[in-house]
Structure formats: C-alpha cells, structure tokens
Design a protein around this motif. Sequence first.
Motif, PDB file in Angstrom:
ATOM      1  N   GLU A  48      10.221  -3.836   1.015  1.00  0.00           N
ATOM      2  CA  GLU A  48       8.789  -4.112   0.903  1.00  0.00           C
ATOM      3  C   GLU A  48       8.579  -5.515   0.356  1.00  0.00           C
ATOM      4  OE1 GLU A  48       6.787  -1.203  -1.396  1.00  0.00           O
ATOM      5  OE2 GLU A  48       7.225   0.466  -0.032  1.00  0.00           O
ATOM      6  N   GLY A  49       7.419  -6.091   0.653  1.00  0.00           N
ATOM      7  CA  GLY A  49       7.087  -7.419   0.154  1.00  0.00           C
ATOM      8  C   GLY A  49       7.982  -8.504   0.699  1.00  0.00           C
ATOM      9  N   TYR A  51       9.488 -11.127   4.010  1.00  0.00           N
ATOM     10  CA  TYR A  51       8.980 -12.023   5.048  1.00  0.00           C
ATOM     11  C   TYR A  51       9.846 -11.857   6.288  1.00  0.00           C
ATOM     12  CZ  TYR A  51       6.127 -14.260   1.479  1.00  0.00           C
ATOM     13  OH  TYR A  51       5.198 -14.499   0.492  1.00  0.00           O
ATOM     14  N   ARG A 117       4.728  -3.456   5.876  1.00  0.00           N
ATOM     15  CA  ARG A 117       5.007  -3.640   4.455  1.00  0.00           C
ATOM     16  C   ARG A 117       5.311  -5.089   4.102  1.00  0.00           C
ATOM     17  NH1 ARG A 117       8.284   0.159   6.471  1.00  0.00           N
ATOM     18  NH2 ARG A 117      10.128  -1.159   6.113  1.00  0.00           N
ATOM     19  N   ARG A 119       4.865  -9.272   3.629  1.00  0.00           N
ATOM     20  CA  ARG A 119       3.874 -10.218   3.105  1.00  0.00           C
ATOM     21  C   ARG A 119       3.573 -11.308   4.113  1.00  0.00           C
ATOM     22  NH1 ARG A 119       5.803 -12.223  -2.663  1.00  0.00           N
ATOM     23  NH2 ARG A 119       3.759 -13.253  -2.517  1.00  0.00           N
ATOM     24  N   ASN A 142      -0.896  -4.710  10.105  1.00  0.00           N
ATOM     25  CA  ASN A 142      -1.020  -5.063   8.689  1.00  0.00           C
ATOM     26  C   ASN A 142      -2.085  -6.148   8.573  1.00  0.00           C
ATOM     27  OD1 ASN A 142      -0.782  -5.877   6.040  1.00  0.00           O
ATOM     28  ND2 ASN A 142       1.457  -6.072   6.059  1.00  0.00           N
ATOM     29  N   VAL A 145      -1.300  -9.281   6.320  1.00  0.00           N
ATOM     30  CA  VAL A 145      -0.065 -10.035   6.478  1.00  0.00           C
ATOM     31  C   VAL A 145      -0.379 -11.501   6.797  1.00  0.00           C
ATOM     32  CG1 VAL A 145       0.196  -9.596   8.955  1.00  0.00           C
ATOM     33  CG2 VAL A 145       2.228  -9.996   7.545  1.00  0.00           C
ATOM     34  N   ARG A 146       0.400 -12.408   6.228  1.00  0.00           N
ATOM     35  CA  ARG A 146       0.285 -13.837   6.510  1.00  0.00           C
ATOM     36  C   ARG A 146       1.057 -14.137   7.785  1.00  0.00           C
ATOM     37  NH1 ARG A 146      -2.730 -18.398   6.085  1.00  0.00           N
ATOM     38  NH2 ARG A 146      -1.431 -20.274   5.979  1.00  0.00           N
TER      39      ARG A 146
END
Length: 626
Positions: A48-49, A51, A117, A119, A142, A145-146
């Motif tokens: 999680e978290g 890239y 999940r 970022r 998501n 999300v970026r």
Amino acid sequence: MTDQGRGSPQDAADAGDTRTSGAGPGNSGAGADSGGAGPGSGGAGSIEGHYIVCGGNSLAHRLVLELTEQYEVPVVAVVPDRSREHGPAIAQLPGVAAVLEYSTLTGEALDAAGVDRARGIALMDGTDQENIHAALAAENRNHGVRIVLRIFNQRLGEHLEKLLPNCAALSASATAAPAFANGALGRPHSVEVGGRHLYVAYDEDIHSNQLCLVADRIDPQDLSQLRLLPDTGGRAADFIRIAERFGSGEGPIELGRPDVAPAREPGGLAALQPLDAEPALRQPFGKRVKWWLLDSLKYFTNTRLRVILITAFAAIVVGAAVLYYRTQHPPGLGWTLYSTLLDAAGAAQPDLPTDQALGDPWARAAQVLITFCGITFVPLVTAIAVEALASGRRGLPRPPGSRTRDHVIVVGLGNVGTRVATLVHGTGLPVVCLERDPNARGIAAARALGIPVLIGEGPLEAQLKQARVKHARAVAAVTSDDAANLEAALEARAVRPEVRIVVRLFDDDFAHHVYATLGNVASRSVSYLAAPAFAAALMGREVLGTLSVFRHVLLVAELTVEEGSALEGRNTGDLEASGGVRVVAVRLHRRADAYQWNFADRSRRLVPGDHIVVAATRAGLARIIQ
C-alpha cells in the motif's frame, strides 16, 4: 503525432537511450521477481502507498532509480518484457517491491499492480492514445491517485490535465531537447524564471552577478571529481570561493587572469547566473542575401551557363557606362539606369527629353548590346525570383545549397531530433537533418519547416559531406544508438576538426571516456535530463527545468509554501543546511509578483503563500519536498 512511433527505430522511446541489456530474448515470460507475484497470482500483493512505474525503456529505468534512491518510496514496476530493453536492469534494482510483466497495460495489469492502493502511477511507455487510456482507467479505480504520463502532443496533454486535475502530462523530448539545441548552438542552456534566464557559467565566464556556486572540482578528463552544489558555510562562502579562485585579494574580481594560479581549488568552477534575454543567433541579412543568390544561381545553371551569364551581365554594365558617358548632355545616373533596364527587358525607346536624344553611334551600339544580352540574362533572373517565391511553400524538399553555412546538422529525426531541429530552426539559423529511415515521422515535420533532409543508408561520411559539414557550426547526433552517435561525431570531426559536437549517450562510463578523449564535445542523456522532472511531478511538485553540468543535472523548481507543509516555518538557512539546495529567489505572499533574488533575510520564516525558487540536486530537492 504520438510520442512513440511504431515504424521508426529513432522513436523507440520519448526518453530515447533505449538499450537491450541483461538477459536475451529466450528468457522467461510472465512473472515477477521474488518481491511480487505474476500476472495471474495477485500481483503487488498487500503493498500500500506505493508508486507504479509502467514501461521498460530507459526513462522508466531512470525514474525507478529516482524514486527508490532519492525519494525512498516503494515502487512496483510493470514492464512489457522482462528479458528485453531495460526490463532486466529494472528487475535487479534494489528497493523495487515487485516487477510485473504485461505486454499491454490493461485493467488486469493495473489491478495486479495495486493501483487502487497506490499513491501515484507513471506511464512511461506506449503511444499517446495508450497512455491516455491507461490514465483514465487508473483514475476510475483510484480517484486520488497521482498520474504522470509521457506524451508527445503537448497540446493534448494540456487538455488532459484540465480533465484530470491530479494528472501531469510531460514530454521527455521537450524537456531534454533544449539542452541538446543550446549545446549545438554554443550558448548556455537556460531556464526562464520570472523574466530572467538562469544558466550555468564556467570559470572565466563567471561574472559578479552570479547567484550561487553550483559545482567545483571540475575536471573534464575525470568527471568523478566534480561536486554538485558543494557544502558551504553560508551564502557569502560562494562569493568568497569565486574571489579566491579568480581574484588577487585586492579590488574587484578579475576573471581569467593568467597570473592567478588555480591551486586553491582542484579543477574549475561553475556558477548559476542570470540573463535578461537569450542572445540572438540569426545570421546577418547581408550574408543570407549573398548565400541565397549563390544558391539560386547554382540551382538553375551549370558552370558553362554561369560563365555566359556573368559575361552578359558584364556587357550590360559596360553598355550602361557607355550610355552614361556618350549621351549628349548626360541626363544623370537615374536616367542611365532607367534606359539600361528598359533596353535589357527589350522595351521600346525610353522617354527622354528631345534635347537629350541618343544620337551618338557609341550610345546606339551600347543599346543594341544591352538588348541582346538582356535576352539571355533577364529570363533567368525572372526564373530565379519565381523559384524563390515558390520555395517558400511548405513541404517542398530542398537539398542543402550554398546558403547552407554556419548551420547545425541534426543526425536522427526521432522525437528528440525533431524537437532539436525545430528549436534551432526557430533561432533563424540553417539546419540540415540526416535520417536513415525513410518512414520516420520527423521527416515530414522537418520538411514542413523547409529544413533539408537527407535520407539513405549510404556511408555516413558521404552524407555528412553532402550536408556541408565543412561549413557547419555544430553536429548534434541524437539517434537512439550510442554507437551510431559516436560514429557521427568521429566522422564529422575527421572532416572538420573544429566543429562543435553534441552526442546523445545513455551509458555514463562511455560518456566519461568521450569527454576525456574528444575535445569540444558535449554529451547529454535524455532520460537523465527528464527523469528528475517526472519524479518531482509524481511527488506533486513542478520542476521549471533542468540544467546540465556536464553529465550531472541541476534542477530549478519553484515551490509553494502550503499550510502544514514541510516548508512552513523554515527559513532559507534551514533549507540549505541539509545540502544540495540553494534558494536563489523568494516571492513573498504579500508581493507575489516580485522575485527577490538572493533574498537577504535568511532568518525570515516561510509562511503559507510564499514561493521559493531553488536550484537543487535530485537528492536535495527530494529532501525538502517530502
């Protein structure tokens, strides 16, 4: 136009520099390394978290390095083939949580990478259409999300950023091309900030208005000694170091003095300096007219016909002189020119006052001579004028001619080469392009600008000579093949040793050997220049541009102090204390339109709404924006 063409080897990736490394094509198919599962078995697992970086080219490779080494965040890599391009190298990078293999970036691939999940996700491979489709699919899974995607059509990217507010669409070729173009032009590569152009100056080119020291211990023969943004004991230390390096200790700094030994600093120095405007490079009007006339004359005539034309022109000049001196009561130069032109055009007797009639036999003979010579000369001059007007139409291919002097030769019309040629053409200087693939997209783009393009598989030496390399100011070899770029550099150097050369190289060790062996050569890596900007965008920050210090990269970024951010409450001294960062300008929240360069109050705490412009290394920028 897409960011990655399907039929052109030069467009293998927007970042270019693509290499086949590690394992061969017979390696295993789908699967993941020990840190993750294969496509059909859960993918990124419970990570999680993290890239996600999608792509197997050099830009994806560099981006994974940036995220794992500089930002120290977990990364899941999705590559099209683990056995080709940079797939093997990405799989061996420490800090990569999982490496997944998918030939196309489908919804299944995004789910396996855990996009719900994650970022952030970076789309580094595929065409513009494929990347946009994947970006929309990631946003649907998501909403927070970026998203950072590589795109060639920057206008399309602007529309996508408006559609997806948490998305950044960047072009690696657009980021890196200015460094290649300015290297070929011999002028400093700059980044515009607040109406000023910031650039890196070296040694004797450093002036007293420099903003900060950016590198020392520069030795082109051994770039491992170079230190980027060395630690200093305060803002004054930068100026003191330059004064000690170049000054005598008395009076103002005197640059380039032969009696000042550089023993106090091993190697040279580099400093960040501002320019109010970039220097103009357009060729003088007189030279352009002269070369245009020569080019047009050669285009229409052979050597024998040129001799006849020159003789006819000389006869017309002699006839005009006879008219001027033999006419009764000479009417002056204006009337002589008027009479000569009409006679050369085969017109009737020009209007002359009755008291100035041409009664002299010599004058009559001169009229006959001018008329018959005009029959030969005038039609060709008319044809040259018509051809000159017709050649202004877009898309007409023209070979390099006599006016092609002091020009830049661009070898390779991939994404980067096309942008480099366009940038140089925009300065007003002539450009000639070489391309081996007749289907390369950049050929049409170059010809639409009226740039000559030489296509073929012939010897590179012959093509460079046809491109008039003996009259060129620079050669920019920007294909996706290091060996081909080096071959172009050596062939150009053999024909004209003093020509400036810019080569695109991916391998750092190879580039260091080139610097140590060849003089007057600049080396650039597209992925090395572009990856820091993509990484910063993935972390939610904007990099204004990158500046090259040999093979090193200096980032120029403008950061906004937001409430609760890591920048709030810190001063410029705190930011620079950690190393790798120089604050070159500040915009206070109460005067947001005014850039205060070298902000004097280093103890003032930053408050929400302030903006700071920093020059930073990759590691330095990562420390202050996390």
